[in-house]
Design a protein around this motif. Structure first.
Motif, PDB file in Angstrom:
ATOM      1  N   ARG A 288      35.027  36.688  42.444  1.00 16.03           N
ATOM      2  CA  ARG A 288      36.380  36.707  41.867  1.00 16.03           C
ATOM      3  C   ARG A 288      37.368  36.129  42.862  1.00 16.03           C
ATOM      4  N   HIS A 418      40.345  31.914  38.415  1.00 19.80           N
ATOM      5  CA  HIS A 418      40.044  33.331  38.671  1.00 19.80           C
ATOM      6  C   HIS A 418      38.625  33.598  39.154  1.00 19.80           C
ATOM      7  N   TRP A 419      37.699  32.654  38.932  1.00 18.56           N
ATOM      8  CA  TRP A 419      36.299  32.951  39.260  1.00 18.56           C
ATOM      9  C   TRP A 419      35.586  31.735  39.853  1.00 18.56           C
ATOM     10  N   ARG A 497      36.275  41.490  32.280  1.00 16.26           N
ATOM     11  CA  ARG A 497      36.398  41.697  33.724  1.00 16.26           C
ATOM     12  C   ARG A 497      37.840  41.865  34.173  1.00 16.26           C
ATOM     13  N   ASP A 498      38.770  41.884  33.236  1.00 19.03           N
ATOM     14  CA  ASP A 498      40.178  42.115  33.572  1.00 19.03           C
ATOM     15  C   ASP A 498      40.467  43.619  33.659  1.00 19.03           C
TER      16      ASP A 498
END
Length: 498
Positions: A288, A418-419, A497-498
């Motif tokens: 992340r 973000h990833w 995943r948030d």
């Protein structure tokens, strides 16, 4: 890798124009065309598209349908296809070629008061070394066959009034290049092992051996498997003793940055990112980068529109605007897995050029107005650029364009922000495939979809029944819908995943 049948490669088979073309594009491809396992050779829609373009170019060039074979040459027809030419290299190696088209010219040959020159249909914007050497081979063999000189070849591109013609002189210098290329081709085809994988494998998506070479690259940890590394960067890393993905993953980012700085500041700046990407791919564990929610627009949205365009880039034609209408569930939750397939309603807006842009924009505008507070999720910038430019061309107000821009959400951009994922590319197919998504039509890609579209257009315009049937259109819709579902699979992964 799998070895060819027998104890050694075949040495007495002729060199062909097809082998030469493949070798000029990729030395490894020519070897695989001769010795590779046939069951691993994939059908490519790009070849079919190229043949379609060639046919249209030749139809624009010739006054009538070309004749076929040696008999057509003897009759002196204006155009001839299906002629086989044979000869030998300066070293005595047998050579065989099948010119795409022969065009009759004034002059004298063994057939009478006329002669022929070879014609090649070009894709792309310029004549390349491949085009020159292929025409040189055809010209040399044709000169021997018709017993008349062939001082030039013809390169064509386009169709109708847009047909471009370029005469190419078959000079002595070009013939020397041909001799050298054929000699090297013959030598490499006689090796027991194929040439190494190319540095930059980005263009390998067009090759019929891509699956075979992809597996080889993955097995050896080829640096091209690391997202962000092309041919130039691989050469730089090889010069530093970094030859494999695992070598890069073990490198010190700061030291690598200092070493790459001599080749440009841009290489220094990306050094740490390349090392981190290699580490993620080596471990298989995503990393992340930004803890903030990746898709905050969906927090209170009543639903989303998943948006995907299919295009014909040569014609600059966005022929299909596909939308998957995906409402939030009554419990406030988003559908997951196959639930999205069941819950989503697919809407296809077909953009026929004869209907005009105003009609297309009116249809899109009405559709978007039915879901005023729903974000438009798409993967990559293609959809947002196309829709906003269309709106501006059709006179949408600045306020309307701003509202539309605020609704567009690029899932690809959010993912990259973000990833960091253990994938060799961040396109929709590698990312969704890593997540376990499967397209319902195996082996279908954008090129196959474009081929279906052109076939359907041919049927639609001329009502030619048979294999160019309306069923092609349904397959296009299914592929487009699958792309939207794949986009949702990525978006759903981000939401979880948030």
């Amino acid at each position: 890798m799998a070895q060819p049948t027998g104890s050694a490669p075949i040495t007495d088979a002729p060199l062909t124009d097809r082998l030469l073309r493949g070798w000029l594009r990729c030395r490894r491809r020519a070897w695989l065309d001769r010795h590779g396992p046939p069951q691993e050779r994939l059908w490519s829609a790009h070849r079919a598209l190229a043949l379609q373009d060639q046919l249209r170019s030749f139809q624009s060039l010739l006054p009538s349908r070309p004749g076929h074979g040696e008999a057509a040459c003897a009759r002196g027809e204006a155009g001839v296809v299906g002629v086989r030419l044979r000869g030998r290299t300066r070293g005595g190696q047998a050579v065989e070629a099948h010119p795409s088209l022969l065009q009759r010219l004034e002059g004298d040959s063994r057939w009478g008061a006329f002669r022929y020159r070879p014609v090649l249909a070009r894709q792309g914007r310029r004549v390349t070394r491949e085009h020159r050497l292929l025409l040189a081979l055809w010209g040399r063999l044709l000169a021997e066959h018709q017993q008349a000189p062939v001082p030039e070849g013809l390169v064509v591109a386009g169709e109708g009034r847009r047909l471009e013609r370029e005469r190419l002189a078959l000079s002595s210098g070009l013939m020397r290049q041909l001799d050298d290329s054929l000699e090297r081709l013959g030598q490499e085809l006689n090796h027991d092992q194929p040439p190494p994988l190319v540095n930059d494998r980005k263009k390998c998506t067009l090759c019929c051996w891509r699956g075979h070479c992809d597996r080889e690259a993955a097995r050896e940890g080829h640096l091209s498997e690391v997202s962000g590394i092309g041919g130039k960067r691989r050469e730089l890393l090889l010069g530093l003793g970094i030859a494999r993905l695992t070598d890069l993953a073990a490198a010190d980012p700061e030291q690598l940055a200092d070493q790459l700085e001599a080749h440009g500041e841009q290489h220094r700046e990306i050094a740490a990112t390349l090392v981190a990407q290699a580490q993620v791919q080596a471990s298989g564990i995503p990393e992340r980068l930004d803890p903030a929610p990746a898709l905050p627009e969906l927090a209170r949205a009543p639903g989303v529109l998943l948006y995907d365009i299919e295009s014909d880039p040569d014609a600059r034609d966005d022929f299909l605007h596909g939308f998957l209408v995906l409402p939030r569930g009554a419990d406030g939750c988003w559908p997951v897995g196959t639930g999205a397939d069941r819950a989503g309603r697919y809407l296809a807006v077909l953009a026929l050029q004869e209907h005009g842009e105003p009609r297309l924009w009116a249809r899109l505008r009405r559709l978007l107005a039915r879901y005023p507070d729903w974000p438009l999720l798409h993967y990559g910038e293609t959809e947002s650029l196309a829709l906003l430019r269309l709106a501006q061309r059709q006179g949408a107000s600045e306020a309307e364009v701003l509202r539309l821009r605020s609704r567009l959400v690029d899932v690809h951009a959010r993912l990259r922000r973000h990833w960091r994922l253990p994938v060799n590319g961040y396109g929709l197919k590698p990312v969704a495939g890593w997540l376990g998504f499967h397209w319902s039509q195996p082996g279908v890609d954008g090129a196959r979809c474009l081929l279906w579209w052109r076939q359907w257009r041919h049927w639609h315009q001329d009502r030619v029944r048979g294999r160019h049937s309306p069923g092609r259109l349904q397959r296009i819709f299914q592929y487009n819908r699958d792309d939207s579902l794949a986009t949702w699979a990525v978006a759903r992964w981000l939401l979880d995943r948030d």
